[in-house]
Design a protein around this motif. Structure first.
Motif, PDB file in Angstrom:
ATOM      1  N   ALA A 260     129.830 -23.093  38.828  1.00  0.00           N
ATOM      2  CA  ALA A 260     129.309 -23.029  40.195  1.00  0.00           C
ATOM      3  C   ALA A 260     128.408 -24.218  40.523  1.00  0.00           C
ATOM      4  CB  ALA A 260     128.538 -21.729  40.397  1.00  0.00           C
ATOM      5  N   PRO A 261     128.851 -25.107  41.413  1.00  0.00           N
ATOM      6  CA  PRO A 261     128.004 -26.212  41.864  1.00  0.00           C
ATOM      7  C   PRO A 261     127.179 -25.802  43.061  1.00  0.00           C
ATOM      8  CG  PRO A 261     130.145 -26.437  42.860  1.00  0.00           C
ATOM      9  CD  PRO A 261     130.181 -25.162  42.049  1.00  0.00           C
ATOM     10  N   SER A 262     126.209 -26.638  43.418  1.00  0.00           N
ATOM     11  CA  SER A 262     125.477 -26.371  44.658  1.00  0.00           C
ATOM     12  C   SER A 262     124.848 -27.640  45.190  1.00  0.00           C
ATOM     13  CB  SER A 262     124.380 -25.310  44.447  1.00  0.00           C
ATOM     14  OG  SER A 262     123.258 -25.858  43.793  1.00  0.00           O
ATOM     15  N   ALA A 263     124.614 -27.613  46.500  1.00  0.00           N
ATOM     16  CA  ALA A 263     123.917 -28.700  47.180  1.00  0.00           C
ATOM     17  C   ALA A 263     122.817 -28.098  48.028  1.00  0.00           C
ATOM     18  CB  ALA A 263     124.884 -29.495  48.054  1.00  0.00           C
ATOM     19  N   ASN A 264     121.601 -28.608  47.867  1.00  0.00           N
ATOM     20  CA  ASN A 264     120.478 -28.233  48.725  1.00  0.00           C
ATOM     21  C   ASN A 264     120.334 -29.340  49.765  1.00  0.00           C
ATOM     22  OD1 ASN A 264     119.123 -25.908  46.979  1.00  0.00           O
ATOM     23  ND2 ASN A 264     119.656 -27.568  45.574  1.00  0.00           N
ATOM     24  N   LEU A 265     120.781 -29.061  50.968  1.00  0.00           N
ATOM     25  CA  LEU A 265     120.974 -30.122  51.952  1.00  0.00           C
ATOM     26  C   LEU A 265     119.897 -30.158  53.027  1.00  0.00           C
ATOM     27  CD1 LEU A 265     124.819 -29.713  52.581  1.00  0.00           C
ATOM     28  CD2 LEU A 265     123.690 -31.351  51.050  1.00  0.00           C
ATOM     29  N   ASN A 266     119.458 -31.366  53.322  1.00  0.00           N
ATOM     30  CA  ASN A 266     118.744 -31.643  54.553  1.00  0.00           C
ATOM     31  C   ASN A 266     119.753 -32.346  55.456  1.00  0.00           C
ATOM     32  OD1 ASN A 266     116.894 -34.149  55.956  1.00  0.00           O
ATOM     33  ND2 ASN A 266     116.244 -32.061  56.298  1.00  0.00           N
ATOM     34  N   PRO A 267     120.466 -31.598  56.293  1.00  0.00           N
ATOM     35  CA  PRO A 267     121.592 -32.172  57.046  1.00  0.00           C
ATOM     36  C   PRO A 267     121.217 -33.361  57.916  1.00  0.00           C
ATOM     37  CG  PRO A 267     121.662 -29.780  57.120  1.00  0.00           C
ATOM     38  CD  PRO A 267     120.337 -30.152  56.532  1.00  0.00           C
ATOM     39  N   GLU A 268     119.991 -33.394  58.403  1.00  0.00           N
ATOM     40  CA  GLU A 268     119.574 -34.511  59.255  1.00  0.00           C
ATOM     41  C   GLU A 268     119.314 -35.787  58.456  1.00  0.00           C
ATOM     42  OE1 GLU A 268     118.907 -30.667  61.023  1.00  0.00           O
ATOM     43  OE2 GLU A 268     118.081 -31.532  59.183  1.00  0.00           O
ATOM     44  N   ARG A 269     119.270 -35.669  57.119  1.00  0.00           N
ATOM     45  CA  ARG A 269     119.047 -36.796  56.206  1.00  0.00           C
ATOM     46  C   ARG A 269     117.684 -37.461  56.417  1.00  0.00           C
ATOM     47  NH1 ARG A 269     124.276 -38.127  54.055  1.00  0.00           N
ATOM     48  NH2 ARG A 269     125.863 -36.885  55.135  1.00  0.00           N
ATOM     49  N   LYS A 270     116.764 -36.709  56.950  1.00  0.00           N
ATOM     50  CA  LYS A 270     115.394 -37.209  57.075  1.00  0.00           C
ATOM     51  C   LYS A 270     114.737 -37.265  55.710  1.00  0.00           C
ATOM     52  CE  LYS A 270     110.991 -36.105  59.365  1.00  0.00           C
ATOM     53  NZ  LYS A 270     110.294 -35.131  60.261  1.00  0.00           N
ATOM     54  N   TYR A 271     115.129 -36.356  54.830  1.00  0.00           N
ATOM     55  CA  TYR A 271     114.601 -36.265  53.477  1.00  0.00           C
ATOM     56  C   TYR A 271     115.765 -36.283  52.483  1.00  0.00           C
ATOM     57  CZ  TYR A 271     110.553 -34.448  56.046  1.00  0.00           C
ATOM     58  OH  TYR A 271     109.508 -34.276  56.927  1.00  0.00           O
ATOM     59  N   PRO A 272     115.463 -36.519  51.201  1.00  0.00           N
ATOM     60  CA  PRO A 272     116.539 -36.460  50.210  1.00  0.00           C
ATOM     61  C   PRO A 272     117.057 -35.040  50.036  1.00  0.00           C
ATOM     62  CG  PRO A 272     114.401 -36.741  49.140  1.00  0.00           C
ATOM     63  CD  PRO A 272     114.172 -36.913  50.609  1.00  0.00           C
ATOM     64  N   SER A 273     118.340 -34.934  49.770  1.00  0.00           N
ATOM     65  CA  SER A 273     118.940 -33.655  49.403  1.00  0.00           C
ATOM     66  C   SER A 273     118.997 -33.570  47.880  1.00  0.00           C
ATOM     67  CB  SER A 273     120.334 -33.528  50.013  1.00  0.00           C
ATOM     68  OG  SER A 273     120.261 -33.439  51.425  1.00  0.00           O
ATOM     69  N   MET A 274     119.190 -32.366  47.370  1.00  0.00           N
ATOM     70  CA  MET A 274     119.183 -32.156  45.918  1.00  0.00           C
ATOM     71  C   MET A 274     120.454 -31.432  45.487  1.00  0.00           C
ATOM     72  SD  MET A 274     116.240 -30.419  43.518  1.00  0.00           S
ATOM     73  CE  MET A 274     116.156 -28.901  44.476  1.00  0.00           C
ATOM     74  N   PHE A 275     120.994 -31.845  44.352  1.00  0.00           N
ATOM     75  CA  PHE A 275     122.260 -31.312  43.859  1.00  0.00           C
ATOM     76  C   PHE A 275     122.068 -30.785  42.448  1.00  0.00           C
ATOM     77  CE2 PHE A 275     122.744 -34.405  47.090  1.00  0.00           C
ATOM     78  CZ  PHE A 275     123.702 -33.875  47.940  1.00  0.00           C
ATOM     79  N   GLU A 276     122.641 -29.614  42.168  1.00  0.00           N
ATOM     80  CA  GLU A 276     122.385 -28.965  40.886  1.00  0.00           C
ATOM     81  C   GLU A 276     123.463 -27.934  40.570  1.00  0.00           C
ATOM     82  OE1 GLU A 276     119.357 -25.971  40.873  1.00  0.00           O
ATOM     83  OE2 GLU A 276     119.252 -25.938  43.062  1.00  0.00           O
ATOM     84  N   PRO A 277     123.810 -27.800  39.284  1.00  0.00           N
ATOM     85  CA  PRO A 277     124.584 -26.619  38.877  1.00  0.00           C
ATOM     86  C   PRO A 277     123.666 -25.409  38.960  1.00  0.00           C
ATOM     87  CG  PRO A 277     123.873 -27.849  36.954  1.00  0.00           C
ATOM     88  CD  PRO A 277     123.456 -28.658  38.161  1.00  0.00           C
ATOM     89  N   VAL A 278     124.249 -24.231  39.089  1.00  0.00           N
ATOM     90  CA  VAL A 278     123.400 -23.052  39.292  1.00  0.00           C
ATOM     91  C   VAL A 278     123.348 -22.154  38.061  1.00  0.00           C
ATOM     92  CG1 VAL A 278     123.813 -23.086  41.768  1.00  0.00           C
ATOM     93  CG2 VAL A 278     125.259 -21.671  40.323  1.00  0.00           C
ATOM     94  N   HIS A 279     123.809 -22.672  36.911  1.00  0.00           N
ATOM     95  CA  HIS A 279     123.950 -21.810  35.749  1.00  0.00           C
ATOM     96  C   HIS A 279     122.668 -21.576  34.967  1.00  0.00           C
ATOM     97  CE1 HIS A 279     123.857 -25.674  33.798  1.00  0.00           C
ATOM     98  NE2 HIS A 279     125.080 -26.003  34.172  1.00  0.00           N
ATOM     99  N   GLY A 280     121.599 -22.275  35.238  1.00  0.00           N
ATOM    100  CA  GLY A 280     120.377 -22.090  34.473  1.00  0.00           C
ATOM    101  C   GLY A 280     120.382 -22.877  33.183  1.00  0.00           C
ATOM    102  N   SER A 281     119.318 -22.710  32.405  1.00  0.00           N
ATOM    103  CA  SER A 281     119.095 -23.574  31.245  1.00  0.00           C
ATOM    104  C   SER A 281     119.750 -23.075  29.960  1.00  0.00           C
ATOM    105  CB  SER A 281     117.591 -23.741  31.013  1.00  0.00           C
ATOM    106  OG  SER A 281     116.988 -22.476  30.768  1.00  0.00           O
ATOM    107  N   ALA A 282     120.226 -21.836  29.928  1.00  0.00           N
ATOM    108  CA  ALA A 282     120.974 -21.279  28.794  1.00  0.00           C
ATOM    109  C   ALA A 282     120.347 -21.615  27.443  1.00  0.00           C
ATOM    110  CB  ALA A 282     122.429 -21.762  28.838  1.00  0.00           C
ATOM    111  N   PRO A 283     119.133 -21.157  27.166  1.00  0.00           N
ATOM    112  CA  PRO A 283     118.471 -21.497  25.902  1.00  0.00           C
ATOM    113  C   PRO A 283     119.274 -21.140  24.661  1.00  0.00           C
ATOM    114  CG  PRO A 283     116.926 -20.435  27.413  1.00  0.00           C
ATOM    115  CD  PRO A 283     118.288 -20.297  28.015  1.00  0.00           C
TER     116      PRO A 283
END
Length: 354
Positions: A260-283
């Motif tokens: 599962a991928p994900s994007a945390n978007l600021n659609p207006e691009r005023k700020y940086p967006s962040m991209f991350e897998p959502v699986h957690g750190s799996a210790p």
């Protein structure tokens, strides 16, 4: 063209999947020419917390504001409470940079199997649009008389018209570009203020999109539909909590959270967006080299697309799917490939040497 990317590998398998994903991204950029990604790594993590008493430095958000994009591995480790790691790093980034859209595409890729009977690759292809800045995850409330029989705990849920309208409108625009079908998650029969308001806003904005068919389902019924009739779903919009839960359920029906991928978007691009897998750190598997890099690689593709390179994004996803279809999969998917094996195979394919 050089894109400046802040990289936070984080905890557990985070550094492993980040290395795999960025290697694929660089290979795809090189193959397409004219594009480079320059990375600046930051050690902010639970280990950083153990040493400094905070998840990132006081000036961390200001530092990140100078980048075009942020790529995150995973956050969380035994001994550090989840609410500390979450509220100390991930949520402040999402809110400071108004990343109010959490965009989560889920698709049953070739080479993978759904736990659902009769579901084949291509049968599930949906996007969950989750409100990412307010709702049930609003940082308002408190506890009094803690540790006594009189203890009272209050958690406030906050829905604003601005916050609700912008996520719903984003979902309608996305539905218009896809199948022109939108499902809204609600619970207005049991939550009698925020959810009727949510439904009202959905209805108001629906009038602006007469070409989009919109359905509204209570969250409990919708969760059942994800399992019983996932083929009928395309774009699903929900509040912070509902979108979070449905996203993990959707990951499960396409093979697991490691996909599962994900994007945390600021659609207006005023700020940086962040991209991350959502699986957690799996210790439990950290350091073993067997983490599934699919979600991180796909997240890197989402970042490339957001930065204006849909050709690179498409090449990555195609190479990833071809790799999985060739049987090069990690143990969580029934294979024996290492994290590095999957990454190497995807890189070879994006370079055209499959």
């Amino acid at each position: 063209m050089i894109h400046e990317v802040a990289v936070i590998p984080g905890d557990g398998i985070g550094p492993e999947v980040v290395e795999a994903a960025l290697g694929v991204l660089d290979a795809a950029a090189e193959a397409h020419g004219g594009v480079r990604f320059r990375y600046t790594h930051f050690p902010w993590s639970c280990r950083y917390y153990a040493e400094h008493g905070r998840m990132m430095p006081e000036e961390g958000l200001q530092t990140l504001s100078g980048f075009e994009s942020i790529f995150l591995g995973a956050v969380g480790w035994p001994g550090v409470p989840d609410h500390v790691s979450l509220w100390g790093l991930l949520l402040p980034i999402r809110r400071r940079f108004e990343q109010y859209i959490n965009y989560r595409p889920l698709r049953l890729l070739r080479g993978l199997r759904s736990p659902l009977k009769g579901i084949e690759p291509g049968d599930i292809d949906l996007v969950i649009v989750r409100e990412n800045n307010e709702g049930e995850y609003s940082n308002m409330g408190g506890r009094i008389y803690e540790g006594t029989p009189r203890e009272i705990v209050i958690q406030n849920t906050v829905f604003t018209r601005t916050g609700t309208e912008r996520v719903v409108r984003f979902a309608f625009e996305l539905a218009r570009r896809r199948s022109r079908r939108l499902v809204s998650a609600t619970k207005s029969n049991g939550i009698n203020f925020t959810m009727p308001f949510w439904d009202q806003v959905v209805g108001e904005i629906a009038r602006e999109y007469p070409d989009v068919t919109v359905s509204s389902y209570h969250i409990d019924a919708l969760a059942a539909y994800f399992v019983l009739r996932p083929k009928t779903l395309d774009v699903v919009v929900g509040s912070n909590l509902f979108g979070d839960i449905l996203s993990d359920l959707a990951a499960a029906i396409v093979g697991g959270i490691g996909l599962a991928p994900s994007a945390n978007l600021n659609p207006e691009r005023k700020y940086p967006s962040m991209f991350e897998p959502v699986h957690g750190s799996a210790p439990d598997i950290a350091g073993k080299g067997i983490a599934n890099p699919t979600a991180a690689i796909w997240s890197a593709a989402l970042m490339a697309e957001h930065l204006g390179h849909p050709d690179i994004a498409s090449a990555i996803v195609q190479a990833l799917e071809d790799t999985l279809a060739a049987g090069i999969v990690t143990p969580d998917q029934g294979g024996s490939a290492k994290t590095a094996d999957v990454a190497a195979a995807v890189k070879a394919r994006v370079r055209g040497r499959s």
